[in-house]
Design an enzyme around this catalytic site. Structure first.
Site, short mmCIF file in Angstrom:
data_model
loop_
_atom_site.label_atom_id
_atom_site.label_comp_id
_atom_site.label_asym_id
_atom_site.label_seq_id
_atom_site.Cartn_x
_atom_site.Cartn_y
_atom_site.Cartn_z
N ASP A 158 73.24 32.84 24.27
CA ASP A 158 73.53 33.57 23.12
C ASP A 158 74.02 32.88 22.07
O ASP A 158 73.72 33.16 20.94
CB ASP A 158 74.54 34.90 23.56
CG ASP A 158 74.14 35.61 24.70
OD1 ASP A 158 73.02 36.13 24.54
OD2 ASP A 158 75.02 35.66 25.82
N HIS A 186 77.47 39.52 28.21
CA HIS A 186 76.09 39.01 27.92
C HIS A 186 75.33 40.71 27.82
O HIS A 186 74.54 40.66 29.04
CB HIS A 186 75.68 38.15 29.02
CG HIS A 186 73.91 37.61 28.65
ND1 HIS A 186 73.58 37.23 27.51
CD2 HIS A 186 73.04 37.90 29.56
CE1 HIS A 186 72.44 36.88 28.05
NE2 HIS A 186 71.97 37.27 29.00
P1 NAD Z 1 62.68 35.56 38.89
O1 NAD Z 1 62.07 36.54 39.52
O2 NAD Z 1 61.33 34.51 38.47
O3 NAD Z 1 63.20 34.45 39.73
C1 NAD Z 1 64.22 34.99 40.61
C2 NAD Z 1 64.13 34.17 41.89
O4 NAD Z 1 65.44 34.46 42.59
C3 NAD Z 1 62.95 34.53 42.84
O5 NAD Z 1 62.25 33.40 43.28
C4 NAD Z 1 63.55 35.14 44.08
O6 NAD Z 1 62.85 34.95 45.39
C5 NAD Z 1 65.10 34.58 44.05
N1 NAD Z 1 66.14 35.36 44.78
C6 NAD Z 1 66.47 36.72 44.72
N2 NAD Z 1 67.32 37.06 45.50
C7 NAD Z 1 67.99 35.95 45.95
C8 NAD Z 1 68.88 35.65 46.89
N3 NAD Z 1 69.73 36.39 47.34
N4 NAD Z 1 69.19 34.33 47.24
C9 NAD Z 1 68.37 33.35 46.57
N5 NAD Z 1 67.28 33.66 45.82
C10 NAD Z 1 67.08 34.82 45.38
O7 NAD Z 1 63.59 35.46 37.80
P2 NAD Z 1 64.12 34.58 36.61
O8 NAD Z 1 63.16 34.99 35.32
O9 NAD Z 1 64.44 33.16 37.10
O10 NAD Z 1 65.65 35.08 36.37
C11 NAD Z 1 66.83 35.22 37.26
C12 NAD Z 1 67.76 36.05 36.67
O11 NAD Z 1 68.54 35.64 35.59
C13 NAD Z 1 67.62 37.56 36.31
O12 NAD Z 1 68.63 38.12 36.78
C14 NAD Z 1 67.57 37.37 34.89
O13 NAD Z 1 67.86 38.51 34.25
C15 NAD Z 1 68.90 36.28 34.48
N6 NAD Z 1 68.74 35.70 33.32
C16 NAD Z 1 70.08 35.42 32.72
C17 NAD Z 1 70.22 34.85 31.52
C18 NAD Z 1 71.39 34.61 30.95
O14 NAD Z 1 71.49 34.16 29.65
N7 NAD Z 1 72.51 34.89 31.53
C19 NAD Z 1 68.90 34.45 30.87
C20 NAD Z 1 67.76 34.73 31.43
C21 NAD Z 1 67.68 35.37 32.49
C1 LMR Z 2 68.01 36.98 28.24
O1 LMR Z 2 69.19 37.15 27.37
O2 LMR Z 2 67.02 36.65 27.72
C2 LMR Z 2 68.13 37.32 29.81
O3 LMR Z 2 69.54 37.94 29.88
C3 LMR Z 2 67.17 38.14 30.28
C4 LMR Z 2 67.23 39.56 29.75
O4 LMR Z 2 67.14 40.41 30.66
O5 LMR Z 2 67.49 39.81 28.47
#
Ligand code: NAD
Ligand code: LMR
Length: 329
Positions: A158, A186
């Protein structure tokens, strides 16, 4: 050579993992003289994909990458780690709010919080998986022997989103934008604090006087950026999220300059801004030479921004109520 650093990444075979691991391995964060040992933690059904990621990590022949170990459970995967990056969880799809992920993702952070007890005594943990503030609250509540000050939820994305928008509007470089705090959750209630931001060392309003752009366009662009990316890409942000996680690690391992802050969500107990305790709330932080953070005090807000900060606080209070059965008392 320095002592090796062990870094656990959950969700190692996911989208964010695929960007994050290579930057961790490259020496970009801890320096080329610090060997990195990566712990790739995945669900059993994604272990084969994690093995493919490990092959690619080896194929890069990074000088600082000492070893890659793969785990299908957090108890073994967190053993001896210095950093735990909790990414693994379900991302939202188009049309969903991040808080709708609570019931799917909350149980993950109960188990992982408990498993962190196996980590090195210096462990620090960054929660990326959404809704990240509330997931961090769950994890820290179950990691009872670890000081809660070692837990962060990531709001660095952010901050970098907001920095780019302000630099673009002001016609300056992103490095000229400082002291930009992200307050609260967030989620789409977060507050990017343009009132205390400096551009080239001067108050932002000396460069940007367009109040409607600041409190409407800028605010909603940052708040809704994640949803806009899902809409455009069909998947949530990944490379930018990994980059923000790298930013977080760099900021948390360096002394924050006196005229700057770094945003991350931390436990709100005893905060100087009268935010309810018992929340993982994003504040402007400063890190010292030992990697400990303090909340930057004394920032003032207009009544309009104060109302927005109360709103994001209420958002987190509501999320905490939803997960109360996942928290230890
Ligand atoms: P993705 O689906 O591509 O990958 C997630 C991975 O996590 C998968 O490979 C899955 O097998 C694995 N997984 C699920 N449960 C698990 C567990 N208990 N232990 C270990 N591995 C596990 O998702 P992504 O795009 O990599 O996003 C991951 C997370 O990050 C999501 O919750 C997304 O919303 C979040 N995110 C947060 C931010 C932020 O700014 N805070 C930004 C982007 C994404
Ligand atoms: C983001 O801010 O891009 C991540 O938290 C993914 C989402 O769900 O918005």
């Amino acid at each position: 050579m320095n002592k090796p650093i062990r870094i656990a990444v959950t969700g190692a075979a996911g989208q964010i993992g695929y960007s994050l691991l290579f930057r961790l391995a490259s020496g970009e964060v801890f320096g080329k003289d610090t060997p990195v040992i990566l712990h790739l933690i995945e669900l059993p059904q994604a272990i084969q994909a994690a093995e493919g990621v490990a092959m690619e990590l080896h194929d890069c022949a990074f000088e600082s990458l000492h070893a890659v170990e793969i785990f299908d459970n957090p108890t073994a995967g967190f053993e001896g780690v210095h950093w735990a990056l909790l990414v693994g969880s379900s991302p939202r799809r188009a049309g969903m709010l991040r808080k709708e992920l609570i019931s799917i993702n909350a149980p993950i952070f109960v188990d992982q919080g408990k498993a962190l007890l196996k980590a090195d005594t210096s462990i620090r943990c960054v929660v990326v998986g959404n809704p990240c503030n509330t997931n961090a609250l769950i994890a820290l509540s179950h990691a009872q022997d670890i000081p809660s000050s070692r837990f962060y939820a990531m709001t660095a994305l952010d901050e970098t989103r907001a920095k780019y928008q302000l630099a673009d509007k002001a016609g300056c470089s992103v490095k000229d934008v400082r002291k930009l705090a992200i307050w609260g959750n967030h989620s789409n209630t977060m507050v990017p604090d343009y009132e205390n931001t400096l551009i080239n060392g001067k108050p932002l309003r000396e460069m940007i006087q367009d109040e409607t752009w600041l409190n409407k366009t800028f605010m909603s662009t940052v708040q809704e950026r994640g949803a806009q990316i899902i809409q455009a890409r069909g998947k949530s942000s990944a490379a930018s999220a990994a980059s923000a996680c790298i930013h977080h690690l760099k900021a948390a391992t360096a002394i924050t300059p006196a005229d700057d802050v770094f945003s991350a969500a931390v436990l709100s107990d005893n905060n100087p801004y009268d935010i309810a305790s018992g929340l993982v709330f994003s504040f402007p932080l400063q890190f010292d030479h030992a990697g400990n953070h303090s909340i930057y005090p004394g920032l003032a807000h207009s009544s309009a921004l104060k109302d927005k900060i109360r709103h994001t606080e209420q958002d987190l209070l509501n999320e905490r109520e939803v997960v109360k059965d996942f928290l230890t008392s």
